[in-house]
Write an enzyme that holds these catalytic residues in place. Structure first.
Site, mmCIF file in Angstrom:
data_model
loop_
_atom_site.group_PDB
_atom_site.id
_atom_site.type_symbol
_atom_site.label_atom_id
_atom_site.label_comp_id
_atom_site.label_asym_id
_atom_site.label_seq_id
_atom_site.Cartn_x
_atom_site.Cartn_y
_atom_site.Cartn_z
ATOM 1 N N SER A 249 0.837 -1.203 0.000
ATOM 2 C CA SER A 249 0.000 0.000 0.000
ATOM 3 C C SER A 249 0.869 1.249 0.000
ATOM 4 O O SER A 249 1.983 1.247 0.512
ATOM 5 C CB SER A 249 -0.882 0.028 1.258
HETATM 6 N N1 SAH Z 1 -0.319 -5.015 4.336
HETATM 7 C C1 SAH Z 1 0.331 -4.896 3.024
HETATM 8 C C2 SAH Z 1 -0.693 -4.818 1.925
HETATM 9 C C3 SAH Z 1 -0.633 -6.011 1.054
HETATM 10 S S1 SAH Z 1 -1.852 -6.037 -0.250
HETATM 11 C C4 SAH Z 1 1.268 -3.720 3.030
HETATM 12 O O1 SAH Z 1 1.907 -3.485 4.033
HETATM 13 O O2 SAH Z 1 1.448 -3.055 2.049
HETATM 14 C C5 SAH Z 1 -3.147 -6.995 0.496
HETATM 15 C C6 SAH Z 1 -2.837 -8.413 0.772
HETATM 16 O O3 SAH Z 1 -4.059 -9.041 1.219
HETATM 17 C C7 SAH Z 1 -2.354 -9.251 -0.400
HETATM 18 O O4 SAH Z 1 -1.102 -9.788 -0.101
HETATM 19 C C8 SAH Z 1 -3.412 -10.362 -0.545
HETATM 20 O O5 SAH Z 1 -2.880 -11.623 -0.911
HETATM 21 C C9 SAH Z 1 -4.002 -10.400 0.859
HETATM 22 N N2 SAH Z 1 -5.338 -10.990 0.961
HETATM 23 C C10 SAH Z 1 -6.405 -10.868 0.136
HETATM 24 N N3 SAH Z 1 -7.460 -11.577 0.598
HETATM 25 C C11 SAH Z 1 -7.064 -12.176 1.765
HETATM 26 C C12 SAH Z 1 -7.673 -13.054 2.701
HETATM 27 N N4 SAH Z 1 -8.945 -13.474 2.569
HETATM 28 N N5 SAH Z 1 -6.953 -13.459 3.768
HETATM 29 C C13 SAH Z 1 -5.668 -13.064 3.942
HETATM 30 N N6 SAH Z 1 -5.025 -12.236 3.080
HETATM 31 C C14 SAH Z 1 -5.704 -11.793 1.997
#
Ligand code: SAH
Length: 225
Positions: A64
């Site tokens: 993000s």
């Molecule tokens: N927290 C991260 C953002 C990663 S993007 C940061 O610091 O930038 C969001 C993430 O959510 C992705 O890696 C995706 O695989 C995960 N995601 C999507 N659906 C999910 C679910 N049902 N359970 C766990 N993770 C999920």
């Protein structure tokens, strides 16, 4: 040079820019000033790590943008020692911010590649958290309740199972909507009541159901030849 000292100037600039955009909780900005964001992206993307942009990480996901990380963390109203559940570990950058602010963090990722990568990133920085590979829609009922829950992917609607895993007085920060999302805060009140507020539009990768073992699965599917 020690990882925490590299790009200190760029981090400082990122934080000063964020401060001009919104009156963020200074404790959030202090944590963002410490954590080396460039170590959470591929080397080729490291030069862009301190610009206010989301960046591509493994498994077709994104880290993000700094503004979004700052806003979600700000909206959590985190207190030191809070027990926090994060859904969507990704590369672990947001996890590292929560940990640096003193929270005890449990984090769930559905992509195995990222679940592993985030742990490597934490090890390299000497940080700790509990990493889980699974479907964040389920939360962690056996470890509940949590003081704070943060979802870092776009949920089509407020995930009720997560609301039920909050303490009374606890807060859930979750982007809600398909396409783009409204940043939503759910405060759990006594007697199964909730207070819901919204805080602007964002665009996240979608929250998907189930787990994804990805290309680096320990149990590759057998193919018939
Ligand atoms: N927290 C991260 C953002 C990663 S993007 C940061 O610091 O930038 C969001 C993430 O959510 C992705 O890696 C995706 O695989 C995960 N995601 C999507 N659906 C999910 C679910 N049902 N359970 C766990 N993770 C999920």
């Amino acid at each position: 040079m020690h990882d925490y000292l590299i790009h200190k100037g760029q981090r400082n600039k990122m934080v000063n820019d964020l401060r001009r955009l919104f009156p963020f909780d200074e404790r959030v900005l202090d944590a963002m000033n410490v954590i080396p964001r460039h170590l959470f992206v591929e080397t080729a993307l490291a030069p862009f790590a301190y610009s206010n942009k989301p960046l591509r990480i493994a498994a077709n996901q994104t880290i993000s943008q700094p503004y979004t990380v700052a806003m979600q963390t700000h909206l959590l109203h985190l207190r030191k020692w809070d027990k926090v559940l994060e859904i969507g570990t990704g590369c672990g950058y947001q996890t590292a911010i929560l940990r640096t602010m003193g929270a005890q963090v449990y984090t769930i990722e559905r992509q195995k590649t990222l679940y592993r990568q985030a742990q490597k990133n934490f090890l390299a920085l000497g940080l700790d958290a509990i990493f889980c590979y699974g479907d964040g829609y389920e939360g962690k009922p056996l470890l509940a309740p949590f003081d704070r829950i943060i979802v870092t992917c776009g949920a089509p609607e407020i995930p009720q199972k997560l609301v039920m895993q909050l303490t009374v007085g606890g807060r859930l920060v979750v982007p809600v909507g398909s396409g783009d999302q409204l940043m939503t805060v759910v405060e759990r009140l006594p007697d199964d009541q909730c207070k819901i507020t919204t805080h602007g539009r964002y665009r996240f990768v979608p929250m998907l159901e189930g787990k994804d073992a990805g290309a680096s699965s320990d149990h590759p599917k057998q193919e018939r030849i």
